[in-house]
Scaffold this motif. Structure first.
Motif, PDB file in Angstrom:
ATOM      1  N   ASP A  38       0.836  -1.192   0.000  1.00 27.92           N
ATOM      2  CA  ASP A  38       0.000   0.000   0.000  1.00 27.92           C
ATOM      3  C   ASP A  38       0.875   1.248   0.000  1.00 27.92           C
ATOM      4  O   ASP A  38       2.034   1.225   0.435  1.00 27.92           O
ATOM      5  CB  ASP A  38      -0.894   0.017   1.244  1.00 27.92           C
ATOM      6  CG  ASP A  38      -2.074  -0.931   1.105  1.00 27.92           C
ATOM      7  OD1 ASP A  38      -2.318  -1.385  -0.024  1.00 27.92           O
ATOM      8  OD2 ASP A  38      -2.733  -1.199   2.113  1.00 27.92           O
ATOM      9  N   PRO A  39       0.340   2.374  -0.466  1.00 28.62           N
ATOM     10  CA  PRO A  39       1.104   3.622  -0.413  1.00 28.62           C
ATOM     11  C   PRO A  39       1.363   4.046   1.024  1.00 28.62           C
ATOM     12  O   PRO A  39       0.696   3.599   1.954  1.00 28.62           O
ATOM     13  CB  PRO A  39       0.185   4.625  -1.131  1.00 28.62           C
ATOM     14  CG  PRO A  39      -1.179   4.023  -1.039  1.00 28.62           C
ATOM     15  CD  PRO A  39      -0.978   2.543  -1.071  1.00 28.62           C
ATOM     16  N   GLN A  40       2.336   4.893   1.217  1.00 28.39           N
ATOM     17  CA  GLN A  40       2.711   5.349   2.545  1.00 28.39           C
ATOM     18  C   GLN A  40       1.544   6.058   3.226  1.00 28.39           C
ATOM     19  O   GLN A  40       0.852   6.859   2.590  1.00 28.39           O
ATOM     20  CB  GLN A  40       3.905   6.293   2.459  1.00 28.39           C
ATOM     21  CG  GLN A  40       5.239   5.583   2.249  1.00 28.39           C
ATOM     22  CD  GLN A  40       5.588   4.693   3.428  1.00 28.39           C
ATOM     23  OE1 GLN A  40       5.527   3.470   3.340  1.00 28.39           O
ATOM     24  NE2 GLN A  40       5.934   5.297   4.541  1.00 28.39           N
ATOM     25  N   PRO A  41       1.332   5.791   4.498  1.00 33.30           N
ATOM     26  CA  PRO A  41       0.254   6.475   5.218  1.00 33.30           C
ATOM     27  C   PRO A  41       0.530   7.970   5.325  1.00 33.30           C
ATOM     28  O   PRO A  41       1.670   8.428   5.179  1.00 33.30           O
ATOM     29  CB  PRO A  41       0.283   5.814   6.605  1.00 33.30           C
ATOM     30  CG  PRO A  41       1.051   4.538   6.430  1.00 33.30           C
ATOM     31  CD  PRO A  41       2.023   4.796   5.323  1.00 33.30           C
ATOM     32  N   TYR A  42      -0.519   8.729   5.590  1.00 35.02           N
ATOM     33  CA  TYR A  42      -0.354  10.140   5.913  1.00 35.02           C
ATOM     34  C   TYR A  42       0.099  10.235   7.367  1.00 35.02           C
ATOM     35  O   TYR A  42      -0.414   9.527   8.241  1.00 35.02           O
ATOM     36  CB  TYR A  42      -1.669  10.897   5.747  1.00 35.02           C
ATOM     37  CG  TYR A  42      -2.273  10.791   4.362  1.00 35.02           C
ATOM     38  CD1 TYR A  42      -1.611  11.277   3.245  1.00 35.02           C
ATOM     39  CD2 TYR A  42      -3.530  10.200   4.187  1.00 35.02           C
ATOM     40  CE1 TYR A  42      -2.165  11.182   1.980  1.00 35.02           C
ATOM     41  CE2 TYR A  42      -4.098  10.108   2.926  1.00 35.02           C
ATOM     42  CZ  TYR A  42      -3.418  10.588   1.826  1.00 35.02           C
ATOM     43  OH  TYR A  42      -3.974  10.485   0.581  1.00 35.02           O
ATOM     44  N   ALA A  43       1.045  11.105   7.636  1.00 29.63           N
ATOM     45  CA  ALA A  43       1.546  11.256   9.006  1.00 29.63           C
ATOM     46  C   ALA A  43       0.532  11.971   9.894  1.00 29.63           C
ATOM     47  O   ALA A  43       0.402  11.668  11.076  1.00 29.63           O
ATOM     48  CB  ALA A  43       2.871  12.009   9.001  1.00 29.63           C
ATOM     49  N   THR A  44      -0.199  12.932   9.315  1.00 27.40           N
ATOM     50  CA  THR A  44      -1.180  13.707  10.065  1.00 27.40           C
ATOM     51  C   THR A  44      -2.383  13.994   9.171  1.00 27.40           C
ATOM     52  O   THR A  44      -2.315  13.850   7.946  1.00 27.40           O
ATOM     53  CB  THR A  44      -0.594  15.048  10.540  1.00 27.40           C
ATOM     54  OG1 THR A  44      -0.316  15.865   9.393  1.00 27.40           O
ATOM     55  CG2 THR A  44       0.684  14.844  11.345  1.00 27.40           C
ATOM     56  N   LEU A  45      -3.464  14.443   9.794  1.00 28.39           N
ATOM     57  CA  LEU A  45      -4.643  14.824   9.012  1.00 28.39           C
ATOM     58  C   LEU A  45      -4.333  15.967   8.059  1.00 28.39           C
ATOM     59  O   LEU A  45      -4.950  16.084   7.004  1.00 28.39           O
ATOM     60  CB  LEU A  45      -5.781  15.242   9.945  1.00 28.39           C
ATOM     61  CG  LEU A  45      -6.677  14.139  10.495  1.00 28.39           C
ATOM     62  CD1 LEU A  45      -7.740  14.742  11.408  1.00 28.39           C
ATOM     63  CD2 LEU A  45      -7.318  13.341   9.378  1.00 28.39           C
ATOM     64  N   ALA A  46      -3.381  16.803   8.425  1.00 27.09           N
ATOM     65  CA  ALA A  46      -3.026  17.935   7.569  1.00 27.09           C
ATOM     66  C   ALA A  46      -2.530  17.468   6.204  1.00 27.09           C
ATOM     67  O   ALA A  46      -2.638  18.199   5.216  1.00 27.09           O
ATOM     68  CB  ALA A  46      -1.968  18.798   8.246  1.00 27.09           C
ATOM     69  N   GLN A  47      -2.011  16.245   6.128  1.00 23.04           N
ATOM     70  CA  GLN A  47      -1.496  15.728   4.862  1.00 23.04           C
ATOM     71  C   GLN A  47      -2.593  15.090   4.002  1.00 23.04           C
ATOM     72  O   GLN A  47      -2.403  14.895   2.803  1.00 23.04           O
ATOM     73  CB  GLN A  47      -0.400  14.696   5.132  1.00 23.04           C
ATOM     74  CG  GLN A  47       0.858  15.273   5.752  1.00 23.04           C
ATOM     75  CD  GLN A  47       1.935  14.211   5.941  1.00 23.04           C
ATOM     76  OE1 GLN A  47       1.740  13.037   5.605  1.00 23.04           O
ATOM     77  NE2 GLN A  47       3.059  14.611   6.487  1.00 23.04           N
ATOM     78  N   ALA A  48      -3.700  14.744   4.603  1.00 21.19           N
ATOM     79  CA  ALA A  48      -4.767  14.078   3.848  1.00 21.19           C
ATOM     80  C   ALA A  48      -5.434  15.065   2.905  1.00 21.19           C
ATOM     81  O   ALA A  48      -5.817  16.169   3.313  1.00 21.19           O
ATOM     82  CB  ALA A  48      -5.796  13.488   4.806  1.00 21.19           C
ATOM     83  N   PRO A  49      -5.608  14.713   1.638  1.00 19.53           N
ATOM     84  CA  PRO A  49      -6.252  15.632   0.693  1.00 19.53           C
ATOM     85  C   PRO A  49      -7.718  15.842   1.044  1.00 19.53           C
ATOM     86  O   PRO A  49      -8.375  14.949   1.583  1.00 19.53           O
ATOM     87  CB  PRO A  49      -6.101  14.922  -0.656  1.00 19.53           C
ATOM     88  CG  PRO A  49      -5.935  13.482  -0.321  1.00 19.53           C
ATOM     89  CD  PRO A  49      -5.221  13.439   0.996  1.00 19.53           C
TER      90      PRO A  49
END
Length: 268
Positions: A38-49
């Motif tokens: 799977d692709p790398q997780p987002y570190a924080t919600l700020a990174q989620a599109p």
């Protein structure tokens, strides 16, 4: 008072835990972790599109290619929504978003203002739309539920919404302040409430009502009333997401599910 409609009425915790397993008829396996490749997780919600969908009312958060799509219908003043978001399945859902296994679509209702008086639901929805414009919807949404006022107090005032915005790095800008104070996204708030109402049954729609909040639709299947309490149990909700991801066909079988009679209706 009925806030979440049928979901609120279905929260009989001990019985729901049994019903969740019995109704689904599946072996639940805990954990919704990242799978190999799977692709790398987002570190924080700020990174989620996050973005506004083409319909102009649905706010989309997370990897658009994620296998699990959860559509939430919420009113920001609803204490049952707060229960889901803070102590129920909400944190598990956000973790699944960070792992890029789930994406969330939000429709923001505001019917509690009309029912209880005040304007907090509308003001909060407007402020959240302004936060989306700044790319900070998910973070601000989390802050608002963590600081939800008592429902009857109508505490989501302009001043309070701006104060809470300070907890999201970079959100409280002049543009955001102006949008909050002028209700810049009033049309969005009205359209979102109408979108929520259209999801209700024919009878509910005729009365200008929606299905109750929170309502959760996962991969186009509404969580059945009989197991609605799974929304408020973080362990069961995590297991449900895992189940849906791994056995999607079985979950789709519940699209036309008819709830079982409630024994209370017969005086049992």
């Amino acid at each position: 008072m009925v806030h979440g409609g049928r979901f609120a009425a279905s929260r009989r915790t001990a019985r729901v835990v049994v019903a969740a397993t019995a109704v689904l008829g599946m072996s639940l396996v805990a954990g919704c972790g990242q799978r190999q490749g799977d692709p790398q997780p987002y570190a924080t919600l700020a990174q989620a599109p996050e973005r506004l969908a083409a319909d102009g009312t649905t706010i989309m958060v997370g990897d658009p290619t994620a296998e699990i799509k959860v559509h939430l219908y919420e009113d920001m003043r609803c204490p049952v929504c707060e229960e889901f978001e803070v102590t129920g399945g909400g944190p598990a859902l956000l973790e699944a978003v960070l792992q890029r296994e789930a994406r969330i679509n939000y429709t923001l209702a505001s019917f509690l203002d009309d029912r209880l008086g005040g304007s907090g639901s509308k003001k909060a929805a407007n402020a959240l739309r302004a936060a989306l414009e700044a790319g900070k919807f998910a973070e601000y949404h989390e802050v608002l539920y963590d600081n939800q006022p008592e429902e009857e107090v109508d505490g989501f005032t302009d001043a309070r919404l701006l104060e809470l915005a300070e907890q999201v790095d970079g959100l409280r800008t002049p543009a955001f302040e102006s949008a909050v104070k002028t209700m810049k996204y009033r049309a969005f708030v009205t359209a979102s409430e109408r979108a929520y109402e259209r999801v209700g049954t024919a009878e509910e729609q005729s009365q200008g009502q929606g299905p109750g909040t929170p309502t959760a639709v996962i991969n186009d299947v509404k969580v059945p009333e009989d197991i609605g309490g799974v929304l408020y149990d973080p362990v069961l909700f995590t297991e449900l997401l895992e189940l849906i991801r791994d056995r999607p066909g079985e979950w789709q079988a519940y699209k036309d599910y008819q709830p079982l009679p409630d024994p209370e209706d017969y005086g049992y």
